[in-house]
Design an enzyme around this catalytic site. Structure first.
Site, PDB file in Angstrom:
ATOM      1  N   GLY A  83       0.782  -1.110  -0.016  1.00 56.42           N
ATOM      2  CA  GLY A  83      -0.104  -0.036   0.055  1.00 56.42           C
ATOM      3  C   GLY A  83       1.028   0.934   0.027  1.00 56.42           C
ATOM      4  O   GLY A  83       2.107   1.133   0.482  1.00 56.42           O
ATOM      5  N   GLN A 110       2.653  10.280   1.260  1.00 65.73           N
ATOM      6  CA  GLN A 110       4.142   9.279   1.497  1.00 65.73           C
ATOM      7  C   GLN A 110       4.867   9.593   0.385  1.00 65.73           C
ATOM      8  O   GLN A 110       6.368   9.381   0.408  1.00 65.73           O
ATOM      9  CB  GLN A 110       3.906   7.779   1.499  1.00 65.73           C
ATOM     10  CG  GLN A 110       3.367   7.399   2.819  1.00 65.73           C
ATOM     11  CD  GLN A 110       3.260   5.815   2.951  1.00 65.73           C
ATOM     12  OE1 GLN A 110       2.339   5.082   2.335  1.00 65.73           O
ATOM     13  NE2 GLN A 110       4.396   5.305   3.555  1.00 65.73           N
ATOM     14  N   CYS A 164       5.575   0.030   7.411  1.00 61.39           N
ATOM     15  CA  CYS A 164       5.132   1.325   6.677  1.00 61.39           C
ATOM     16  C   CYS A 164       6.362   1.473   5.909  1.00 61.39           C
ATOM     17  O   CYS A 164       7.501   1.818   6.366  1.00 61.39           O
ATOM     18  CB  CYS A 164       4.902   2.298   7.825  1.00 61.39           C
ATOM     19  SG  CYS A 164       4.335   3.815   6.897  1.00 61.39           S
ATOM     20  N   LEU A 165       6.076   1.781   4.854  1.00 59.83           N
ATOM     21  CA  LEU A 165       7.395   2.150   3.787  1.00 59.83           C
ATOM     22  C   LEU A 165       7.871   3.563   4.150  1.00 59.83           C
ATOM     23  O   LEU A 165       9.126   3.692   3.772  1.00 59.83           O
ATOM     24  CB  LEU A 165       6.860   2.447   2.213  1.00 59.83           C
ATOM     25  CG  LEU A 165       6.398   1.150   1.733  1.00 59.83           C
ATOM     26  CD1 LEU A 165       5.763   1.408   0.255  1.00 59.83           C
ATOM     27  CD2 LEU A 165       7.647   0.058   1.639  1.00 59.83           C
ATOM     28  N   HIS A 201      -4.798   1.400   7.531  1.00 58.92           N
ATOM     29  CA  HIS A 201      -3.179   2.011   7.555  1.00 58.92           C
ATOM     30  C   HIS A 201      -3.184   3.130   6.784  1.00 58.92           C
ATOM     31  O   HIS A 201      -2.572   4.256   7.232  1.00 58.92           O
ATOM     32  CB  HIS A 201      -2.396   0.892   7.372  1.00 58.92           C
ATOM     33  CG  HIS A 201      -0.944   1.309   7.530  1.00 58.92           C
ATOM     34  ND1 HIS A 201       0.074   1.213   8.368  1.00 58.92           N
ATOM     35  CD2 HIS A 201      -0.248   2.231   6.559  1.00 58.92           C
ATOM     36  CE1 HIS A 201       1.066   1.496   8.060  1.00 58.92           C
ATOM     37  NE2 HIS A 201       1.050   2.211   6.835  1.00 58.92           N
ATOM     38  N   GLU A 202      -3.767   2.744   5.459  1.00 58.07           N
ATOM     39  CA  GLU A 202      -3.502   3.946   4.352  1.00 58.07           C
ATOM     40  C   GLU A 202      -4.237   5.135   4.789  1.00 58.07           C
ATOM     41  O   GLU A 202      -3.989   6.290   4.640  1.00 58.07           O
ATOM     42  CB  GLU A 202      -3.796   3.179   2.986  1.00 58.07           C
ATOM     43  CG  GLU A 202      -2.847   2.442   2.634  1.00 58.07           C
ATOM     44  CD  GLU A 202      -1.226   2.504   2.632  1.00 58.07           C
ATOM     45  OE1 GLU A 202      -1.003   3.729   2.752  1.00 58.07           O
ATOM     46  OE2 GLU A 202      -0.820   1.625   3.106  1.00 58.07           O
ATOM     47  N   HIS A 211      -2.975   7.583   6.978  1.00 55.28           N
ATOM     48  CA  HIS A 211      -2.223   8.344   6.212  1.00 55.28           C
ATOM     49  C   HIS A 211      -2.667   9.655   6.017  1.00 55.28           C
ATOM     50  O   HIS A 211      -2.036  10.996   6.059  1.00 55.28           O
ATOM     51  CB  HIS A 211      -1.314   7.691   5.319  1.00 55.28           C
ATOM     52  CG  HIS A 211      -0.126   6.872   5.665  1.00 55.28           C
ATOM     53  ND1 HIS A 211       0.916   7.330   6.283  1.00 55.28           N
ATOM     54  CD2 HIS A 211       0.219   5.569   5.507  1.00 55.28           C
ATOM     55  CE1 HIS A 211       1.932   6.555   6.399  1.00 55.28           C
ATOM     56  NE2 HIS A 211       1.555   5.465   5.788  1.00 55.28           N
TER      57      HIS A 211
HETATM   58 NI    NI Z   1       2.500   3.540   5.845  1.00 58.54          NI
END
Ligand code: NI
Length: 177
Positions: free
Chosen positions: A45, A50, A87-88, A129-130, A133
């Protein structure tokens, strides 16, 4: 074109994102770039903030099909589940996070059509999660304060632009979002 993924400590990750008002070529180009960026990072995701764009938009691909969520909302949640999450924007960090086990979410796709999805497992987790963000909420906000204090040094390293993975190898990052 691959875009740089912002890491914890960078301001756009903490901002409230604005609704998408038009689905135009610019937005389609952004989505294309985001998919490229997400796949290259082995993520499941990726949310627009991000890559430094504060719009209410994220992508998910848990291995079944790529999905684009524009102006998403969660209409119903049920159950509870504790799962390890990454998380990236936090390279190498994985923590157990409790979230509802199942969600019903509504969003608009890239063709401008509204859709609804019922999800559990990894997809339910990724959607939540997304969506966080887009509100400037990060997964470390959902762990205990005590654990966050333990992670202080790691978080400082990430904020300094480091990865916690010894060789910065993305092989372990298959479920990061
Ligand atoms: Ni994330």
């Amino acid at each position: 074109m691959k875009r740089r993924i912002l890491h914890y400590g960078e301001e756009p990750l903490r901002q409230e994102s604005k609704p998408v008002t038009t689905i135009d070529d610019d937005l389609r180009a952004l989505v294309k770039d985001m998919f490229e960026t997400m796949y290259q990072a082995h993520g499941v995701g990726l949310a627009a903030p991000q890559v430094g764009v504060n719009l209410r938009l994220f992508l998910i691909d848990t291995g079944n099909a790529p999905m684009v969520f524009i102006n998403p909302e969660i209409v119903k949640t049920s159950g509870k589940e504790i799962c390890e999450e990454g998380c990236l924007s936090f390279p190498g960090l994985r923590e157990k996070v409790e979230r509802p086990a199942r969600v019903i979410a509504r969003a608009t796709d890239l063709e401008g059509k509204e859709f609804e999805v019922q999800a559990d497992g990894l997809l339910a987790r990724a959607i939540q999660h997304e969506l966080d963000h887009l509100d400037g909420v990060l997964f470390i906000d959902r762990i205990s304060k005590a654990r966050r204090i333990q992670l202080k040094r790691d978080l400082e390293r990430i904020a300094a632009g480091e990865s916690l993975e010894p060789d910065d190898d993305a092989d372990q990052a298959d479920e990061e979002a």
